[in-house]
Write a protein that holds these residues in place. Structure first.
Motif, short mmCIF file in Angstrom:
data_model
loop_
_atom_site.label_atom_id
_atom_site.label_comp_id
_atom_site.label_asym_id
_atom_site.label_seq_id
_atom_site.Cartn_x
_atom_site.Cartn_y
_atom_site.Cartn_z
N ASP A 138 1.91 -5.86 2.91
CA ASP A 138 2.79 -5.56 4.04
C ASP A 138 1.99 -5.16 5.28
OD1 ASP A 138 4.98 -6.14 2.47
OD2 ASP A 138 5.52 -4.05 2.09
N GLU A 139 0.92 -4.38 5.08
CA GLU A 139 0.07 -4.00 6.21
C GLU A 139 -0.61 -5.22 6.81
OE1 GLU A 139 -2.58 -1.06 4.64
OE2 GLU A 139 -1.03 0.51 4.59
N LYS A 177 1.90 -2.79 -0.68
CA LYS A 177 1.69 -2.03 0.54
C LYS A 177 0.58 -2.67 1.38
CE LYS A 177 0.67 2.65 2.16
NZ LYS A 177 0.33 4.01 1.76
N ARG A 208 2.41 -1.64 -6.54
CA ARG A 208 2.92 -1.02 -5.31
C ARG A 208 1.84 -0.96 -4.25
NH1 ARG A 208 6.32 3.93 -7.97
NH2 ARG A 208 8.19 2.75 -8.42
N ASN A 209 0.62 -0.62 -4.66
CA ASN A 209 -0.49 -0.58 -3.70
C ASN A 209 -0.77 -1.97 -3.14
OD1 ASN A 209 -0.91 2.16 -3.86
ND2 ASN A 209 -2.50 2.02 -5.41
#
Length: 102
Positions: free
Chosen positions: A51-52, A48, A44-45
């Motif tokens: 995505d950033e 994330k 998940r990290n």
């Protein structure tokens, strides 16, 4: 025979062994679940962060497009001014050539 005299119950021993085996399996399963949860958290990290990064790249693309449009508009203005200047200088040359010729 010695076991029979001692009143050793093999069913109880078997049940205890089965319970011990189940406990070991449950502990292993719980450890595996904890490990998978850790991996899920890491994934998940990573998602994330990805995505950033994608968002930042999209912003950079928008800025580059805006800059390119401004640059192109500036170039178009310069080309138009240059064309007008060349036309004016050419017209003046034609007038001077006509006047010198006469």
């Amino acid at each position: 025979m010695a076991f029979a005299r001692e009143n050793v119950n093999f069913e109880n021993i078997k049940r205890e062994a089965d319970v011990e085996m189940l406990v070991k399996n449950m502990v292993q399963t719980n450890n595996m679940i904890a490990h998978l949860k850790d991996e899920q958290f890491e994934m998940r990290n990573e998602i994330k962060m990805r995505d950033e990064t994608i968002s930042k790249l999209e912003d950079d693309i928008r800025k580059d497009k805006r800059w390119n449009m401004l640059w192109q508009n500036s170039l178009d203005d310069s080309i138009t001014k240059t064309q007008i200047s060349v036309f004016v200088v050419g017209f003046i040359n034609i007038i001077f050539a006509y006047l010198i010729g006469n």
